[in-house]
Design an enzyme around this catalytic site. Structure first.
Site, short mmCIF file in Angstrom:
data_model
loop_
_atom_site.label_atom_id
_atom_site.label_comp_id
_atom_site.label_asym_id
_atom_site.label_seq_id
_atom_site.Cartn_x
_atom_site.Cartn_y
_atom_site.Cartn_z
CD GLU A 4 -1.30 -2.16 2.31
OE1 GLU A 4 -1.88 -2.61 2.94
OE2 GLU A 4 0.12 -2.55 2.16
CB CYS A 42 0.11 -2.86 8.99
SG CYS A 42 0.90 -1.45 8.31
CB CYS A 88 -0.74 0.41 5.21
SG CYS A 88 0.77 -0.10 4.75
#
Length: 154
Positions: free
Chosen positions: A79, A105, A108
């Site tokens: 990402e 996560c 991101c």
């Protein structure tokens, strides 16, 4: 039955993840708006840096569990690389959708929120409850992709 756009974009993310140089988990991402692919990314080290296959995996060496201590890694997430590609090439990704092979996560997630991405469609799970909380608070649409639900046509 004709494949959905979701299926096409998720298949592309699956192909893109094959470029990953991560020894632990391969992840791919595709950012889309108005049925156009804007950017893509996979997890790996920054340009010009030794790949983990050459340098070794610091996270493995230290026994860091998945979902923890993201700063102890030579690589960027898929990402992050997709968002960076947009910035590098002057591509507006505001109001777009990101297709990711794994749930983002927390790092991101924060980048996705600030980049103005409005929707995340992910395939695999990732252990990060703070990410889920922030996405909900930010009003980002989050949908788990499954073959059964791949009928949406935009």
């Amino acid at each position: 039955m004709r494949p959905s756009w979701d299926q096409y974009y998720m298949e592309m993310a699956e192909v893109i993840k094959k470029r990953s140089t991560c020894q632990r988990r391969q992840v791919g991402a595709v950012i889309v708006n108005n049925k156009r692919i804007l950017t893509s990314g996979y997890n790996g080290v920054p340009t010009g840096i030794k790949h983990c296959q050459e340098a070794g995996c610091l996270r493995d060496e230290l026994g860091v569990p998945s979902g923890e201590r993201h700063e102890l890694c030579r690589g960027l997430h898929a990402e992050q690389n997709a968002i960076i590609q947009a910035a590098l090439h002057g591509v507006n990704i505001k109001e777009s959708t990101i297709y990711v092979t794994h749930k983002p996560c927390i790092i991101c997630t924060k980048m996705i929120i600030n980049a103005g991405i409005k929707e995340i469609i992910f395939k695999g799970d990732y252990p990060d409850s703070l990410s889920e909380e922030m996405l909900q608070e930010a009003g980002i649409i989050v949908e788990k992709y499954t073959e059964d639900k791949s009928t949406r046509m935009e």
